[in-house]
Design a protein around this motif. Structure first.
Motif, PDB file in Angstrom:
ATOM      1  N   UNK A  32       0.814  -1.224   0.000  1.00 47.96           N
ATOM      2  CA  UNK A  32       0.000   0.000   0.000  1.00 47.96           C
ATOM      3  C   UNK A  32       0.844   1.269   0.000  1.00 47.96           C
ATOM      4  N   UNK A  33       2.112   1.156   0.364  1.00 49.65           N
ATOM      5  CA  UNK A  33       2.974   2.347   0.432  1.00 49.65           C
ATOM      6  C   UNK A  33       3.722   2.601  -0.871  1.00 49.65           C
ATOM      7  N   UNK A  34       3.452   1.777  -1.898  1.00 46.17           N
ATOM      8  CA  UNK A  34       4.165   1.924  -3.173  1.00 46.17           C
ATOM      9  C   UNK A  34       3.952   3.298  -3.794  1.00 46.17           C
ATOM     10  N   UNK A  35       2.716   3.812  -3.733  1.00 45.13           N
ATOM     11  CA  UNK A  35       2.434   5.128  -4.322  1.00 45.13           C
ATOM     12  C   UNK A  35       3.196   6.228  -3.591  1.00 45.13           C
ATOM     13  N   UNK A  36       3.252   6.149  -2.254  1.00 44.51           N
ATOM     14  CA  UNK A  36       4.018   7.132  -1.466  1.00 44.51           C
ATOM     15  C   UNK A  36       5.463   7.177  -1.931  1.00 44.51           C
ATOM     16  N   UNK A  37       6.079   5.993  -2.070  1.00 43.44           N
ATOM     17  CA  UNK A  37       7.493   5.967  -2.468  1.00 43.44           C
ATOM     18  C   UNK A  37       7.685   6.359  -3.926  1.00 43.44           C
ATOM     19  N   UNK A  38       6.729   6.008  -4.778  1.00 42.92           N
ATOM     20  CA  UNK A  38       6.819   6.443  -6.179  1.00 42.92           C
ATOM     21  C   UNK A  38       6.826   7.966  -6.250  1.00 42.92           C
ATOM     22  N   UNK A  39       5.987   8.602  -5.433  1.00 43.71           N
ATOM     23  CA  UNK A  39       5.942  10.070  -5.414  1.00 43.71           C
ATOM     24  C   UNK A  39       7.242  10.657  -4.865  1.00 43.71           C
ATOM     25  N   UNK A  71      10.250   9.273  -4.988  1.00 41.04           N
ATOM     26  CA  UNK A  71      11.328   9.056  -5.967  1.00 41.04           C
ATOM     27  C   UNK A  71      11.175   9.943  -7.193  1.00 41.04           C
ATOM     28  N   UNK A  72       9.957  10.401  -7.476  1.00 38.99           N
ATOM     29  CA  UNK A  72       9.728  11.218  -8.675  1.00 38.99           C
ATOM     30  C   UNK A  72      10.346  12.607  -8.582  1.00 38.99           C
ATOM     31  N   UNK A  73      10.890  12.961  -7.419  1.00 36.16           N
ATOM     32  CA  UNK A  73      11.548  14.271  -7.282  1.00 36.16           C
ATOM     33  C   UNK A  73      13.004  14.246  -7.738  1.00 36.16           C
ATOM     34  N   UNK A 102      19.533  13.931  -8.750  1.00 31.82           N
ATOM     35  CA  UNK A 102      20.097  12.840  -7.950  1.00 31.82           C
ATOM     36  C   UNK A 102      19.591  11.520  -8.497  1.00 31.82           C
ATOM     37  N   UNK A 103      20.246  10.426  -8.079  1.00 36.10           N
ATOM     38  CA  UNK A 103      19.741   9.078  -8.306  1.00 36.10           C
ATOM     39  C   UNK A 103      19.088   8.639  -7.002  1.00 36.10           C
ATOM     40  N   UNK A 104      17.861   8.110  -7.089  1.00 35.99           N
ATOM     41  CA  UNK A 104      17.030   7.931  -5.900  1.00 35.99           C
ATOM     42  C   UNK A 104      16.371   6.558  -5.961  1.00 35.99           C
TER      43      UNK A 104
END
Length: 459
Positions: free
Chosen positions: A109-116, A118-120, A126-128
Motif C-alpha cells: 500500500x505504500x508503493x504510491x508514497x514511495x513512487x511520489x 522518488x519522482x523528485x 540525484x539518483x534515488x
C-alpha cells in the motif's frame, strides 16, 4: 563547483573518460590540476577528463565507466570535485521495510508514497531508490534497489549510496536486529550519512523542550505515569485532560477526560471499534478503573487546551518542517485539522477534516499574524529538537494548537510524519515541497561528507 545539476549521458567514445562542459574544463586547466578518479556512491574508479565542444551543458561518461560505476540511468545530477576526485550524484537510498514480491506494487500500500518521493529525482538532481535489509550484498558492496521510472518499478544493482534517508514504517520494525545492523554497518563501516535515524519518544522530546528556556512556554503541562492526584489537579485547573501512550502514533489510544465545574459527572471521550465514544461516570475513581484497567504505565497525562474552533469543533495545525539544500530548516507544509463530531483527536480516520489555514482563518476571523506565529514556533522547535538529538534530523511533523487567547502550544513532534493532509487538493504545492526537500537535504549531506567529512562524521 557543482551546485547546479546537469544532465548525464552514456557516451560511446573513448574509454575511461568523463566529458565535461568546456567552461568546467577551463577551470581545471587554469588550476593546472585535473581529476583522475570518478565516484558514484561507495564506488570509485580511475578516469581521465576531457572537454566536449558541442556547447551542450551536460556530462558524458564513456560506456566502460558507466558500467563500472553502475550508473542506473540518464538524468540530471550534481558534480562535486574534491582532491582530484569527481563525485557524481548523489546516489540516495531510502531505507524501509515491508517489501512484497510484486513488482507492480513492491512495497504494498505504500508503493504510491514511495513512487511520489522518488519522482523528485529530476527536480533536485540525484539518483534515488528504495531498499530493505535483504536487498544488500555486503560481499560486493552493492544494493539491488527499487527505482521508479515512467514505465514503472524496476530493480537495478547500484553501489552503496552516498546518503540514506530512513523511512522505516514503525517502531517495531526499527527495533528489529536486522534494521539495526544495516544502520550501524552503513554508518560506521562505510561512513554513510543517515538521516531521520529513529522515531521520537514523546516523553523524551517533551522533557528536552520543557527544560529549555527558549521553548518551555510552548509545552502544555504533562505527567508521565501520572498519579490520580496529579490527574485531579489537572482537571481542577484545566477542566479536561488528554491521556496518550508515550510511544504511540496515529492518534491510537488517546482518551480525553472532562470535568466541568457545574456538573457532578466525569466524562471520557475515546475511540473504540472504529467509533467515537463518550461515557459518563459518577466518580473519577470509577472512570479511571474502567477506562485504564492496566493503570497509567507508559501513559502521558496532558493538560487540556481550549482551542480555537470551527463550527464548534476544535482545530489543531499540522506543520511539516524540512532541512533544505543549505541544511537550514524551513516550513514545507501547513494545514488545519478539524476534529470530527465527538472525536478525541483531529485525525482523518476518526472523522477529522483537513482544510487550508487560509480557509480556517477566513471563516473563524482569526488574525493572520497567528500564521506567522505558528511558523516561527515550528522553526524554533525544529532547531531546538535538532540541537538535542544525536545524528541527522531532516524532517519533523508538528501538531500545534492555538488557544482562545492566541497562544501557541505544541502537542506532538514526529520524526516520520504521516502525509494524510496532502489529500487536500489545495495542498499540492506543500506536498511537492515536502517531498523535494528530503532529497535536497541529502544533496547537502553528500556535499558536506566530501568537503567537510570531519564535521559530518563527528555529528
Amino acid at each position: 563547483m557543482g551546485n547546479k545539476p546537469l544532465f548525464i549521458k552514456k557516451e560511446q567514445g573513448h574509454q575511461k573518460t568523463l566529458y565535461v562542459p568546456e567552461s568546467l574544463f577551463k577551470k581545471w586547466v587554469e588550476h593546472h590540476t585535473f581529476p583522475n578518479k570518478i565516484s558514484l556512491g561507495a564506488k570509485t574508479v580511475s578516469c581521465q577528463v576531457a572537454p566536449h565542444y558541442d556547447k551542450k551543458n551536460e556530462y558524458l561518461v564513456s560506456e566502460d565507466l558507466w558500467e563500472e560505476l553502475m550508473i542506473p540511468y540518464d538524468g540530471p545530477v550534481h558534480l562535486f570535485e574534491h582532491e582530484q576526485v569527481v563525485y557524481l550524484g548523489p546516489l540516495v537510498g531510502i531505507f524501509t521495510a515491508g517489501f512484497t514480491n510484486n513488482l507492480i506494487r513492491p512495497i504494498g500500500d505504500r508503493s504510491l508514497l514511495f513512487a511520489k518521493l522518488l519522482s523528485t529525482d529530476r527536480k533536485v538532481g540525484a539518483f534515488y531508490f528504495i531498499f530493505g535489509a535483504n536487498h544488500i550484498d555486503w560481499e560486493n558492496g552493492t544494493i539491488n534497489g527499487y527505482f521508479y521510472k515512467k514505465d514503472g518499478w524496476k530493480q537495478i544493482v547500484v553501489p552503496f549510496p552516498n546518503v540514506v534517508y530512513d523511512r522505516l514504517p514503525n517502531r517495531r520494525t526499527e527495533k528489529l536486529q536486522a534494521s539495526k545492523n544495516v544502520r550501524e554497518r552503513l554508518q560506521n563501516d562505510y561512513l554513510i550519512p543517515w538521516f531521520n535515524p529513529s522515531f521520537f519518544d514523546k516523553w523524551e522530546i517533551n522533557q528536552k523542550l520543557v527544560s529549555d528556556q527558549v521553548t518551555e512556554h510552548l509545552l502544555p503541562k504533562n505527567y508521565l505515569n501520572p498519579t490520580q492526584q496529579q490527574v485531579e489537579e489537572l482537571l481542577d485547573e484545566y477542566n479536561h485532560v488528554y491521556f496518550k501512550p508515550a510511544k504511540g502514533s496515529l492518534g491510537i489510544g488517546i482518551q480525553q477526560v472532562i470535568k466541568l465545574n457545574d456538573d457532578p459527572f466525569y466524562y471520557c471521550r475515546f475511540r473504540e471499534k472504529g467509533q467515537n465514544r463518550l461515557r459518563r461516570y459518577s466518580s473519577l475513581k470509577r472512570l479511571l478503573h474502567q477506562q485504564f484497567p492496566n493503570g497509567f504505565k507508559n501513559m502521558i497525562a496532558q493538560q487540556g487546551i481550549h482551542l480555537i474552533r470551527w463550527q464548534n469543533n476544535p482545530i489543531d495545525f499540522r506543520l511539516h518542517t524540512n532541512k533544505d539544500e543549505n541544511g537550514k530548516w524551513q516550513v514545507s507544509a501547513l494545514a488545519a485539522k478539524i476534529a470530527g463530531p465527538g472525536s478525541v483527536t483531529t485525525h482523518v480516520k476518526s472523522g477529522g477534516e483537513v482544510k487550508t489555514v487560509h480557509e480556517i482563518f477566513k471563516e473563524t476571523g482569526t488574525h493572520s499574524n497567528l500564521l506567522t506565529k505558528l511558523k516561527e514556533a515550528a522553526l524554533l522547535l525544529s532547531e531546538r529538537i535538532d540541537h538535542t538529538m544525536e545524528g541527522f534530523v531532516g524532517e519533523i511533523g508538528f501538531d500545534l494548537g492555538i488557544d482562545k487567547s492566541g497562544e501557541i502550544w505544541m502537542f506532538e513532534a514526529n520524526s516520520k510524519p504521516g502525509r494524510t493532509i496532502f489529500y487536500h487538493p489545495k495542498l499540492k504545492h506543500d506536498d511537492l515541497l515536502s517531498r523535494r526537500l528530503p532529497l535536497a537535504y541529502a544533496v547537502y549531506l553528500f556535499k558536506q561528507s566530501i568537503t567537510q567529512p570531519g564535521r559530518i562524521y563527528s555529528s
